[in-house]
Every structure is written in structure tokens, then in C-alpha cells.
Scaffold this motif. Structure first.
Motif, PDB file in Angstrom:
ATOM      1  N   VAL A 120      43.332  41.413  34.743  1.00  0.00           N
ATOM      2  CA  VAL A 120      41.896  41.340  35.007  1.00  0.00           C
ATOM      3  C   VAL A 120      41.355  42.763  35.054  1.00  0.00           C
ATOM      4  N   THR A 121      40.256  42.991  34.369  1.00  0.00           N
ATOM      5  CA  THR A 121      39.657  44.327  34.331  1.00  0.00           C
ATOM      6  C   THR A 121      39.133  44.741  35.706  1.00  0.00           C
ATOM      7  N   ALA A 122      38.940  46.051  35.867  1.00  0.00           N
ATOM      8  CA  ALA A 122      38.454  46.593  37.143  1.00  0.00           C
ATOM      9  C   ALA A 122      37.168  45.900  37.566  1.00  0.00           C
ATOM     10  N   ASP A 123      36.305  45.639  36.609  1.00  0.00           N
ATOM     11  CA  ASP A 123      35.105  44.836  36.850  1.00  0.00           C
ATOM     12  C   ASP A 123      35.340  43.474  36.200  1.00  0.00           C
ATOM     13  N   PRO A 124      35.586  42.431  36.987  1.00  0.00           N
ATOM     14  CA  PRO A 124      35.893  41.120  36.398  1.00  0.00           C
ATOM     15  C   PRO A 124      34.815  40.600  35.453  1.00  0.00           C
ATOM     16  N   ASP A 125      33.581  41.066  35.618  1.00  0.00           N
ATOM     17  CA  ASP A 125      32.509  40.610  34.736  1.00  0.00           C
ATOM     18  C   ASP A 125      32.694  41.089  33.300  1.00  0.00           C
ATOM     19  N   ASP A 126      33.583  42.075  33.090  1.00  0.00           N
ATOM     20  CA  ASP A 126      33.836  42.586  31.741  1.00  0.00           C
ATOM     21  C   ASP A 126      34.823  41.721  30.957  1.00  0.00           C
ATOM     22  N   MET A 127      35.477  40.771  31.625  1.00  0.00           N
ATOM     23  CA  MET A 127      36.554  40.034  30.974  1.00  0.00           C
ATOM     24  C   MET A 127      36.091  39.220  29.770  1.00  0.00           C
ATOM     25  N   ALA A 128      34.876  38.678  29.828  1.00  0.00           N
ATOM     26  CA  ALA A 128      34.403  37.851  28.712  1.00  0.00           C
ATOM     27  C   ALA A 128      34.366  38.645  27.416  1.00  0.00           C
ATOM     28  N   ARG A 129      33.804  39.856  27.445  1.00  0.00           N
ATOM     29  CA  ARG A 129      33.727  40.635  26.199  1.00  0.00           C
ATOM     30  C   ARG A 129      35.093  41.206  25.819  1.00  0.00           C
ATOM     31  N   VAL A 130      35.933  41.502  26.810  1.00  0.00           N
ATOM     32  CA  VAL A 130      37.277  41.995  26.509  1.00  0.00           C
ATOM     33  C   VAL A 130      38.073  40.940  25.746  1.00  0.00           C
TER      34      VAL A 130
ATOM     35  N   ALA B 207      38.084  34.647  35.421  1.00  0.00           N
ATOM     36  CA  ALA B 207      38.743  34.908  34.139  1.00  0.00           C
ATOM     37  C   ALA B 207      39.355  33.646  33.540  1.00  0.00           C
ATOM     38  N   LEU B 208      39.830  32.741  34.387  1.00  0.00           N
ATOM     39  CA  LEU B 208      40.476  31.522  33.894  1.00  0.00           C
ATOM     40  C   LEU B 208      39.499  30.563  33.218  1.00  0.00           C
ATOM     41  N   ARG B 209      38.209  30.796  33.360  1.00  0.00           N
ATOM     42  CA  ARG B 209      37.213  29.953  32.693  1.00  0.00           C
ATOM     43  C   ARG B 209      37.050  30.322  31.219  1.00  0.00           C
ATOM     44  N   LEU B 210      37.562  31.487  30.817  1.00  0.00           N
ATOM     45  CA  LEU B 210      37.365  31.954  29.448  1.00  0.00           C
ATOM     46  C   LEU B 210      38.215  31.140  28.478  1.00  0.00           C
ATOM     47  N   PRO B 211      37.703  30.828  27.282  1.00  0.00           N
ATOM     48  CA  PRO B 211      38.417  29.919  26.376  1.00  0.00           C
ATOM     49  C   PRO B 211      39.750  30.445  25.867  1.00  0.00           C
ATOM     50  N   THR B 212      39.904  31.767  25.750  1.00  0.00           N
ATOM     51  CA  THR B 212      41.167  32.322  25.261  1.00  0.00           C
ATOM     52  C   THR B 212      42.265  32.230  26.309  1.00  0.00           C
ATOM     53  N   VAL B 213      41.904  32.209  27.581  1.00  0.00           N
ATOM     54  CA  VAL B 213      42.881  32.255  28.671  1.00  0.00           C
ATOM     55  C   VAL B 213      43.444  30.860  28.917  1.00  0.00           C
ATOM     56  N   GLN B 214      44.758  30.739  28.720  1.00  0.00           N
ATOM     57  CA  GLN B 214      45.423  29.441  28.782  1.00  0.00           C
ATOM     58  C   GLN B 214      46.214  29.215  30.071  1.00  0.00           C
ATOM     59  N   GLY B 215      46.219  30.196  30.964  1.00  0.00           N
ATOM     60  CA  GLY B 215      46.995  30.004  32.178  1.00  0.00           C
ATOM     61  C   GLY B 215      47.133  31.279  32.977  1.00  0.00           C
ATOM     62  N   LEU B 216      48.062  31.245  33.926  1.00  0.00           N
ATOM     63  CA  LEU B 216      48.232  32.329  34.884  1.00  0.00           C
ATOM     64  C   LEU B 216      49.711  32.610  35.083  1.00  0.00           C
ATOM     65  N   VAL B 217      50.061  33.895  35.097  1.00  0.00           N
ATOM     66  CA  VAL B 217      51.410  34.333  35.466  1.00  0.00           C
ATOM     67  C   VAL B 217      51.254  35.264  36.658  1.00  0.00           C
ATOM     68  N   ALA B 218      51.705  34.825  37.818  1.00  0.00           N
ATOM     69  CA  ALA B 218      51.540  35.609  39.039  1.00  0.00           C
ATOM     70  C   ALA B 218      52.854  35.644  39.806  1.00  0.00           C
ATOM     71  N   GLY B 219      53.115  36.775  40.454  1.00  0.00           N
ATOM     72  CA  GLY B 219      54.380  36.925  41.155  1.00  0.00           C
ATOM     73  C   GLY B 219      54.233  37.197  42.627  1.00  0.00           C
ATOM     74  N   ARG B 220      54.145  38.483  42.964  1.00  0.00           N
ATOM     75  CA  ARG B 220      54.179  38.860  44.371  1.00  0.00           C
ATOM     76  C   ARG B 220      53.013  38.296  45.167  1.00  0.00           C
ATOM     77  N   SER B 221      51.852  38.138  44.532  1.00  0.00           N
ATOM     78  CA  SER B 221      50.699  37.576  45.238  1.00  0.00           C
ATOM     79  C   SER B 221      50.983  36.171  45.747  1.00  0.00           C
ATOM     80  N   LEU B 222      51.825  35.431  45.016  1.00  0.00           N
ATOM     81  CA  LEU B 222      52.145  34.060  45.406  1.00  0.00           C
ATOM     82  C   LEU B 222      53.436  33.972  46.211  1.00  0.00           C
ATOM     83  N   LEU B 223      54.408  34.788  45.878  1.00  0.00           N
ATOM     84  CA  LEU B 223      55.693  34.722  46.562  1.00  0.00           C
ATOM     85  C   LEU B 223      55.680  35.405  47.921  1.00  0.00           C
TER      86      LEU B 223
END
Length: 303
Positions: free
Chosen positions: A223-233, A262-278
């Protein structure tokens, strides 16, 4: 934990000592599944940090060093509804195989862990983990590689070359490979990933064009420093992408909100997360995983 002839965490050393062939046997027995399930979204728990010497979580420098504790957290996470699989290095995946925790799960092998955290050679991300032939032999489902590029480092072309050839080798076996690209810089001697929109855009463009085919390439995107930038990225590529969980922060609710957007964007198909969840701040692994799973639902509501 399920699975034929599964052992307990306390029996892992004895099994490895007396019956090392049990790992290959468990890999042959393992029930596989398609990469994408009925919901069409991926929820992967990541645990490949230790092999790069990255053991810290928050202010705890060796939080991930206790292997029994890590395995118990992983088994709990993998048991939660909506979790599709795990990303890890050979040692952890083989422990999970013996524990019977990988039945019906997506198993993703970590391929390059040579760029040890904090080392002078950190950008030398050599492929010291799974090779394409290892993943195929063990009947694993995908691979992941880290691609960090520093425009000021003359070693970056070698990193690009080795990454491209690894993608070729995976594609030759029809195995998906998840490429995690970053533009990075040295700041006071320490490596820092550049999460500005321009840098992430550039990294995605570079990663998308690697190798002789992109047919089996996925992107693992921060996720970009400003999450609002993710759509154009994310307009930079047509390759499927999963969101990178990133470094755990003190404000877990803010982290979830960044993921949700970010997960609402059409290109994004899922999430890979580690320490935040574990290793969530409140210690509730099941709760953290369940919230993340809820973010993947079409409504994006918490469970």
C-alpha cells in the motif's frame, strides 16, 4: 490440525531425526486445491521473515524466534474460515506438512532470502530458498520472490536478471509466481523501501515486464504511503495482484482501513499478510485473521 499421520509440535525434532523421509511422504499425501477458491479471492498468511534474519515485531527484536510459538500461531491462523494458505520457507512449510496443517491449503514457497536484513549485502537477494524444481517436486502451489531495486546500486541488474530467470523456470512448470517489487534507497546506511506513488508505479512496471512470459506472474503490492494513490498506481498493470500486509503498526484499525480501501480495486485479488496477523498488538491471532478475511468479502465488512 488434520492430516494423515500428523505429528505434534513436540514431536517434530524426533520425526526429523529418525524419519526425514516423512516430509516427502507428507508432501505426496497432501490434499491440494486450486489457487483460487469459490470466492475468487486469496487470503494468505506469510511467515518467510525469519529466513532473512527479520525476527522483530514492533519493539520485540526476537518475537519470531520461538519456532514452537510461531508454528502454533500459524496453525491457528490456517484453521480460521476463509484463510486459503501460507507463504513460508522450506523449514517452516515442512514443519507444517508434518503437523498436517497444509491439507487443502495453498502452499507458497519463498524463493529468495539471501538479502539478509540489515546486512551490507541486503540488496543481493540471491535465490537461497525454494527453486522451481523444489516447488514442483513437493507439489506446492506457487512461489514468491522479492525484487528490490536501487538505482544507485550496481548490483541491481544481477538481481533483475536472476528474478527474470526464476520467473521463466516457474512458468515452464505452469507454477504461479508472486513478485514483490520495491524501489529502495539507502538512508543513513539502512535500506528503505520507497512507498511513494511514483516509486511503486515504477516498480510494478518493471516487475510486469520481466522474463519471457508473464502468463503465470502475479504481483505482491505494498500500500502506498498515501492510500488514496493506490487506484492510479494499480492502473500500471493488467497482471493480477495481491496486497502486501506490510510492517505491523501500532494502530491496527488504521492498517485495516488501508487494506480495505486497496482491496476494492479491480486488479487486487487478495491479501498476503504476516506479522500483522500472527503477532497483533492485542495478542488475538484468530480475531486479527477473521477481520482480515472479512475485508476480502464484497461488502468489505468485518466479521
Amino acid at each position: 490440525m488434520t492430516g494423515a499421520a500428523a505429528v505434534s509440535v513436540g514431536d517434530l525434532v524426533a520425526t526429523r531425526t529418525r524419519r526425514p523421509e516423512a516430509i516427502a511422504e507428507a508432501a505426496v499425501r497432501r490434499t491440494r486445491r486450486p489457487l483460487l477458491g469459490d470466492g475468487g479471492r486469496l487470503m494468505i498468511v506469510a511467515a518467510d521473515h525469519p529466513a532473512r534474519g527479520s525476527l522483530a515485531v514492533g519493539g520485540r527484536e526476537l518475537a519470531m524466534a520461538n519456532r514452537h510459538d510461531l508454528l502454533e500461531r500459524l496453525c491457528l491462523a490456517l484453521s480460521r474460515p476463509g484463510v486459503d494458505g501460507v507463504l513460508a520457507t522450506a523449514d517452516i512449510l515442512e514443519d507444517l506438512l508434518l503437523l498436517g496443517a497444509l491439507e487443502g491449503r495453498v502452499v507458497m514457497g519463498s524463493m529468495n532470502r539471501g538479502g539478509l536484513a540489515g546486512a551490507s549485502f541486503e540488496l543481493d537477494d540471491r535465490f537461497t530458498g525454494h527453486r522451481a524444481q523444489d516447488l514442483a517436486r513437493l507439489r506446492f502451489d506457487a512461489g514468491k520472490l522479492l525484487l528490490r531495486i536501487d538505482y544507485a546500486d550496481p548490483g541491481s541488474p544481477a538481481t533483475l536478471h536472476s528474478a527474470a530467470r526464476a520467473i521463466d523456470e516457474m512458468a515452464a512448470r505452469a507454477l504461479p509466481v508472486f513478485v514483490e517489487p520495491f524501489i529502495c534507497h539507502r538512508v543513513d546506511g539502512r535500506l528503505r523501501n520507497d512507498l511513494t506513488a511514483d516509486a511503486v508505479t515504477r516498480s510494478l512496471a518493471i516487475a510486469s515486464g520481466l522474463a519471457g512470459t508473464s502468463a503465470y506472474t502475479w504481483l505482491k503490492v505494498p500500500v502506498t504511503a498515501d492510500p488514496d494513490d493506490m487506484a492510479r498506481v494499480m492502473e500500471t498493470t493488467t497482471l493480477p495482484a495481491v496486497l502486501l500486509g506490510g510492517e505491523p503498526g501500532g494502530d491496527q484499525d488504521a492498517t485495516y482501513e488501508k487494506w480495505r480501501t486497496a482491496l476494492r480495486l479491480p486488479t487486487v485479488q487478495g491479501l498476503v499478510a504476516g506479522r500483522s496477523l500472527l503477532y497483533p498488538a492485542d495478542g488475538d491471532v484468530a480475531g486479527a485473521v477473521d477481520i482480515a478475511v472479512g475485508l476480502l468479502r464484497p461488502s468489505g465488512r468485518d466479521v
